[in-house]
Design an enzyme around this catalytic site. Structure first.
Site, PDB file in Angstrom:
ATOM      1  N   TRP A 196      33.865  52.008  51.440  1.00  0.00           N
ATOM      2  CA  TRP A 196      34.297  53.184  51.238  1.00  0.00           C
ATOM      3  C   TRP A 196      35.214  53.320  50.187  1.00  0.00           C
ATOM      4  CZ3 TRP A 196      32.225  57.487  50.280  1.00  0.00           C
ATOM      5  CH2 TRP A 196      32.634  58.727  50.178  1.00  0.00           C
TER       6      TRP A 196
ATOM      7  N   LYS B 158      38.124  57.769  58.998  1.00  0.00           N
ATOM      8  CA  LYS B 158      37.691  58.720  59.886  1.00  0.00           C
ATOM      9  C   LYS B 158      37.846  58.144  61.359  1.00  0.00           C
ATOM     10  CE  LYS B 158      34.280  60.673  56.881  1.00  0.00           C
ATOM     11  NZ  LYS B 158      32.875  60.850  56.223  1.00  0.00           N
TER      12      LYS B 158
ATOM     13  N   SER C 138      29.109  61.702  53.414  1.00  0.00           N
ATOM     14  CA  SER C 138      29.240  60.835  52.067  1.00  0.00           C
ATOM     15  C   SER C 138      29.181  59.394  52.508  1.00  0.00           C
ATOM     16  CB  SER C 138      30.542  61.236  51.407  1.00  0.00           C
ATOM     17  OG  SER C 138      31.744  60.957  52.607  1.00  0.00           O
TER      18      SER C 138
ATOM     19  N   ALA D 198      28.904  55.545  51.529  1.00  0.00           N
ATOM     20  CA  ALA D 198      29.251  54.857  50.279  1.00  0.00           C
ATOM     21  C   ALA D 198      27.899  54.305  49.661  1.00  0.00           C
ATOM     22  CB  ALA D 198      30.188  53.470  50.842  1.00  0.00           C
TER      23      ALA D 198
ATOM     24  N   LYS E 288      32.758  63.243  64.970  1.00  0.00           N
ATOM     25  CA  LYS E 288      31.297  63.204  64.683  1.00  0.00           C
ATOM     26  C   LYS E 288      30.861  61.778  64.929  1.00  0.00           C
ATOM     27  CE  LYS E 288      31.585  61.080  60.597  1.00  0.00           C
ATOM     28  NZ  LYS E 288      31.007  59.836  60.228  1.00  0.00           N
TER      29      LYS E 288
ATOM     30  N   ASP F 143      28.957  66.474  58.158  1.00  0.00           N
ATOM     31  CA  ASP F 143      28.950  65.110  58.189  1.00  0.00           C
ATOM     32  C   ASP F 143      28.324  64.682  59.483  1.00  0.00           C
ATOM     33  OD1 ASP F 143      29.745  62.664  57.386  1.00  0.00           O
ATOM     34  OD2 ASP F 143      31.973  62.651  57.955  1.00  0.00           O
TER      35      ASP F 143
ATOM     36  N   ARG G 187      26.752  53.148  59.977  1.00  0.00           N
ATOM     37  CA  ARG G 187      26.936  52.174  60.916  1.00  0.00           C
ATOM     38  C   ARG G 187      27.122  52.637  62.491  1.00  0.00           C
ATOM     39  NH1 ARG G 187      31.191  50.689  57.127  1.00  0.00           N
ATOM     40  NH2 ARG G 187      31.688  52.935  57.493  1.00  0.00           N
ATOM     41  N   ASN G 188      27.302  53.746  62.722  1.00  0.00           N
ATOM     42  CA  ASN G 188      27.537  54.273  63.870  1.00  0.00           C
ATOM     43  C   ASN G 188      26.095  54.508  64.500  1.00  0.00           C
ATOM     44  OD1 ASN G 188      30.569  54.690  64.554  1.00  0.00           O
ATOM     45  ND2 ASN G 188      30.165  55.648  62.754  1.00  0.00           N
TER      46      ASN G 188
HETATM   47  N1  NAI Z   1      31.449  53.465  54.341  1.00  0.00           N
HETATM   48  C1  NAI Z   1      31.286  54.826  54.499  1.00  0.00           C
HETATM   49  O1  NAI Z   1      30.179  55.155  53.863  1.00  0.00           O
HETATM   50  C2  NAI Z   1      32.325  55.710  54.799  1.00  0.00           C
HETATM   51  C3  NAI Z   1      33.426  55.223  55.601  1.00  0.00           C
HETATM   52  N2  NAI Z   1      34.526  56.009  55.890  1.00  0.00           N
HETATM   53  C4  NAI Z   1      35.659  55.639  56.633  1.00  0.00           C
HETATM   54  O2  NAI Z   1      36.344  54.687  55.971  1.00  0.00           O
HETATM   55  C5  NAI Z   1      37.106  53.989  56.644  1.00  0.00           C
HETATM   56  C6  NAI Z   1      36.990  52.458  56.200  1.00  0.00           C
HETATM   57  O3  NAI Z   1      35.587  52.161  56.413  1.00  0.00           O
HETATM   58  P1  NAI Z   1      34.785  51.079  55.526  1.00  0.00           P
HETATM   59  O4  NAI Z   1      35.240  51.037  54.041  1.00  0.00           O
HETATM   60  O5  NAI Z   1      33.259  51.794  55.506  1.00  0.00           O
HETATM   61  O6  NAI Z   1      34.726  49.761  56.031  1.00  0.00           O
HETATM   62  P2  NAI Z   1      34.357  48.321  55.928  1.00  0.00           P
HETATM   63  O7  NAI Z   1      33.964  47.756  57.075  1.00  0.00           O
HETATM   64  O8  NAI Z   1      33.177  48.510  54.690  1.00  0.00           O
HETATM   65  O9  NAI Z   1      35.639  47.811  55.096  1.00  0.00           O
HETATM   66  C7  NAI Z   1      36.918  47.599  55.788  1.00  0.00           C
HETATM   67  C8  NAI Z   1      37.870  47.003  54.759  1.00  0.00           C
HETATM   68  O10 NAI Z   1      38.931  47.088  55.560  1.00  0.00           O
HETATM   69  C9  NAI Z   1      39.803  45.646  55.191  1.00  0.00           C
HETATM   70  N3  NAI Z   1      40.519  45.710  56.293  1.00  0.00           N
HETATM   71  C10 NAI Z   1      40.596  45.626  57.681  1.00  0.00           C
HETATM   72  N4  NAI Z   1      41.642  45.473  57.991  1.00  0.00           N
HETATM   73  C11 NAI Z   1      42.753  45.100  57.240  1.00  0.00           C
HETATM   74  C12 NAI Z   1      44.035  45.024  57.213  1.00  0.00           C
HETATM   75  N5  NAI Z   1      44.744  44.917  58.435  1.00  0.00           N
HETATM   76  N6  NAI Z   1      44.683  44.922  56.075  1.00  0.00           N
HETATM   77  C13 NAI Z   1      43.910  45.043  54.899  1.00  0.00           C
HETATM   78  N7  NAI Z   1      42.664  45.299  54.539  1.00  0.00           N
HETATM   79  C14 NAI Z   1      41.835  45.538  55.884  1.00  0.00           C
HETATM   80  C15 NAI Z   1      38.610  44.991  55.295  1.00  0.00           C
HETATM   81  O11 NAI Z   1      38.888  43.575  54.534  1.00  0.00           O
HETATM   82  C16 NAI Z   1      37.620  45.791  54.466  1.00  0.00           C
HETATM   83  O12 NAI Z   1      37.728  45.257  52.974  1.00  0.00           O
HETATM   84  C17 NAI Z   1      36.508  54.048  58.235  1.00  0.00           C
HETATM   85  O13 NAI Z   1      37.285  54.844  58.853  1.00  0.00           O
HETATM   86  C18 NAI Z   1      35.306  54.667  57.941  1.00  0.00           C
HETATM   87  O14 NAI Z   1      35.063  55.810  58.941  1.00  0.00           O
HETATM   88  C19 NAI Z   1      34.573  57.535  55.537  1.00  0.00           C
HETATM   89  C20 NAI Z   1      33.268  57.734  54.816  1.00  0.00           C
HETATM   90  C21 NAI Z   1      32.209  56.950  54.427  1.00  0.00           C
HETATM   91  O1  13P Z   2      31.308  58.919  57.530  1.00  0.00           O
HETATM   92  C1  13P Z   2      30.403  58.303  57.131  1.00  0.00           C
HETATM   93  C2  13P Z   2      29.356  59.344  56.291  1.00  0.00           C
HETATM   94  O2  13P Z   2      30.176  60.434  55.986  1.00  0.00           O
HETATM   95  C3  13P Z   2      29.898  57.101  57.330  1.00  0.00           C
HETATM   96  O3  13P Z   2      29.510  56.941  58.871  1.00  0.00           O
HETATM   97  P1  13P Z   2      29.261  55.307  59.279  1.00  0.00           P
HETATM   98  O4  13P Z   2      30.745  54.946  59.395  1.00  0.00           O
HETATM   99  O5  13P Z   2      28.756  55.537  60.607  1.00  0.00           O
HETATM  100  O6  13P Z   2      28.604  54.326  58.372  1.00  0.00           O
END
Ligand code: NAI
Ligand code: 13P
Length: 346
Positions: free
Chosen positions: A13, A107, A139, A141, A192, A245, A256-257
Site C-alpha cells: 500500500w 486499516k 482501493s 494496491a 470490514k 470498501d 488478502r483477507n
Molecule cells: N495492500 C492494499 O491494497 C491495502 C492495504 N491497506 C492497509 O495498509 C496497511 C499496510 O498494508 P500493506 O502495505 O498491504 O502490507 P504489506 O504486507 O504489503 O507490507 C507491510 C510492510 O510493512 C513493513 N513493516 C512491517 N513491520 C514493520 C516495522 N516494525 N517497521 C518498519 N516496517 C515494517 C514490511 O517490511 C512491509 O514492507 C494495512 O493496515 C492494510 O490494511 C489499505 C488499503 C489497501
Molecule cells: O483494504 C483493502 C482494499 O481497500 C485491502 O484489503 P486486504 O488487506 O484484504 O487486501
C-alpha cells in the site's frame, strides 16, 4: 508549501500510494527498513516482493534513513501494518517537522489497547488527534498501481488538513473525497476486514452468492452498530469507507483477507494460511479487537464473534454458520443503528 512528501513504509500500500504521489509530480521519498528494497526501488524502479511485475515511477526515491525521508516534507504518509504503527511512530517522533501534516492509510487497531490508529499516532508524535488525516476506501494496491479508476476518502477533524491531503493525491485515476468523520472512517476501514475474512470462508466452504450477500449486509449492520456506539456518523458506513470498501474487500481475489478466509474455509489451519500469505492480513487481529469491543460496549456482533471462535478457539466454520443461522428470530429494524443524521449532528 514544499512539494516533498515522505511515505513510511514500502509494503504494497505504501508503494502504490507513493506512486500516485509521484505521478502527481511531487518529490516523493519512501522509507523502508530494508536496504535491499531501497536499492531495488532506486535502481530497478520495482518492488517485486509486494507488487510483482509492476514498474514504479522513476522519480520515486527510496531511503533506509527515516530522517532523510522526512526532513523538509510537507506531508508524511504512514502505511504501516497496525502491529507496527507505534514502533514506526516512535522513530518518526525523532525527525518529523513541526508543520508537516500526517496522513495514515492503515486499516486496523492496536489490539492490546484497542486504540484506533490516529490515537496511537497522536500519542507517539505528540500531536492533536484531530489534526491527523486518515485515507481509506475501496482501493487495492494491485489496481491503484495499474492506474485503474479508484475513489477514496480522506477524513480529519481538521478540514484544511483533509483538503491538503485531497490535493496531494487527487488525479485522473485517483479521486479523493473529504469527510470529517475520522472515527467512522477508521472504524469502517478496519472492521470490514472481518467480514471479508468471513466472505472468503463462505466461498471456501462452497456456499453461494446468497450467503455472501447475507454476510455483507448483516456484516454492515453490525459494523454500523458498533461504529455508532463508538462515536461514528452512521452515514459514513453507507459511503466509500463503509459499504464501498466492504464490497471490494469481500469480493476481490486481490484481498488478502478474502484469500485467508477462503483457505480457512477449505480447512487449512490458521498458521499455515498466514505463513503462505507473506503479507499482512489485518482482519485476524481486528477480529480479536471486535470481540473485545462487542463485550466492552454491549453491542451484538454475531459474525465477528463467530469468526473469533473459528480463528482463536478452533471452532469448525460449519458450526459457526449453524450458530449464526440458528439465532433467535428478529425484526430487521431492531438490529439497525438507531441514530439518524440529525441526531448525530446535535
Ligand atoms: N495492500 C492494499 O491494497 C491495502 C492495504 N491497506 C492497509 O495498509 C496497511 C499496510 O498494508 P500493506 O502495505 O498491504 O502490507 P504489506 O504486507 O504489503 O507490507 C507491510 C510492510 O510493512 C513493513 N513493516 C512491517 N513491520 C514493520 C516495522 N516494525 N517497521 C518498519 N516496517 C515494517 C514490511 O517490511 C512491509 O514492507 C494495512 O493496515 C492494510 O490494511 C489499505 C488499503 C489497501
Ligand atoms: O483494504 C483493502 C482494499 O481497500 C485491502 O484489503 P486486504 O488487506 O484484504 O487486501
Amino acid at each position: 508549501m514544499s512539494d516533498k512528501v515522505a511515505v513510511l513504509v514500502a509494503g504494497s500500500w505504501g508503494t502504490a500510494l507513493a506512486n500516485v504521489l509521484a505521478a502527481n509530480e511531487l518529490d516523493v521519498h519512501i522509507w523502508s527498513r530494508s536496504p535491499e528494497q531501497v536499492l531495488e526501488i532506486n535502481e530497478q524502479h520495482t518492488n517485486s516482493r509486494y507488487l510483482p511485475g509492476m514498474a514504479l515511477s522513476s522519480h520515486l526515491k527510496a531511503t533506509a534513513d527515516m530522517k532523510e525521508a522526512v526532513t523538509g516534507a510537507a506531508a508524511v504518509l504512514i502505511a504501516a501494518p497496525s502491529s507496527a504503527m507505534r514502533e514506526v511512530c516512535r522513530q518518526l517522533k525523532t525527525c518529523i517537522e513541526e508543520d508537516s501534516i500526517v496522513i495514515h492509510a492503515t486499516k486496523g487497531f492496536e489490539t492490546e489497547s484497542l486504540k484506533r490508529m490516529s490515537t496511537v499516532i497522536s500519542e507517539e508524535i505528540s500531536r492533536n488527534e484531530s489534526s491527523i488525516v486518515v485515507l481509506s476506501g475501496p482501493s487495492h494496491a494491485e489496481e491503484v498501481i495499474r492506474q485503474c479508476p479508484t475513489t477514496v476518502v480522506v477524513a480529519s477533524g481538521d478540514q484544511k488538513a483533509a483538503e491538503t491531503a485531497q490535493d496531494l493525491f487527487m488525479n485522473a485515476y485517483f479521486r479523493v473525497y473529504t469527510n470529517r468523520d475520522m472515527i467512522g472512517v477508521e472504524l469502517a476501514g478496519a472492521l470490514k476486514n472481518i467480514i471479508a475474512l468471513g466472505a472468503g470462508m463462505s466461498d471456501g466452504l462452497g456456499f453461494g452468492d446468497n450467503a455472501k450477500a447475507a454476510l455483507l449486509t448483516r456484516g454492515l449492520a453490525e459494523i454500523s452498530r458498533i461504529g455508532v456506539e463508538m462515536g461514528a456518523n452512521p452515514l459514513t458506513f453507507a459511503g466509500l469507507a463503509g459499504v464501498g470498501d466492504l464490497v471490494v474487500t469481500a469480493t476481490s481475489k486481490h484481498s488478502r483477507n478474502w484469500r485467508a478466509g477462503f483457505m480457512l474455509g477449505e480447512g487449512k489451519p490458521l498458521d499455515e494460511v498466514l505463513s503462505s500469505m507473506g503479507m499482512v492480513v489485518e482482519g485476524i487481529r481486528t477480529t480479536k479487537a471486535a470481540y473485545a469491543f462487542s463485550e466492552k460496549f454491549g453491542v451484538q456482533m454475531p459474525i465477528a464473534n463467530q469468526l473469533y471462535h473459528v480463528l482463536f478457539e478452533q471452532r469448525d466454520p460449519r458450526n459457526a454458520v449453524e450458530a449464526l443461522m440458528g439465532r433467535n428470530p428478529k425484526t430487521e429494524m431492531e438490529t439497525m443503528p438507531l441514530q439518524t443524521w440529525e441526531q448525530w449532528h446535535t
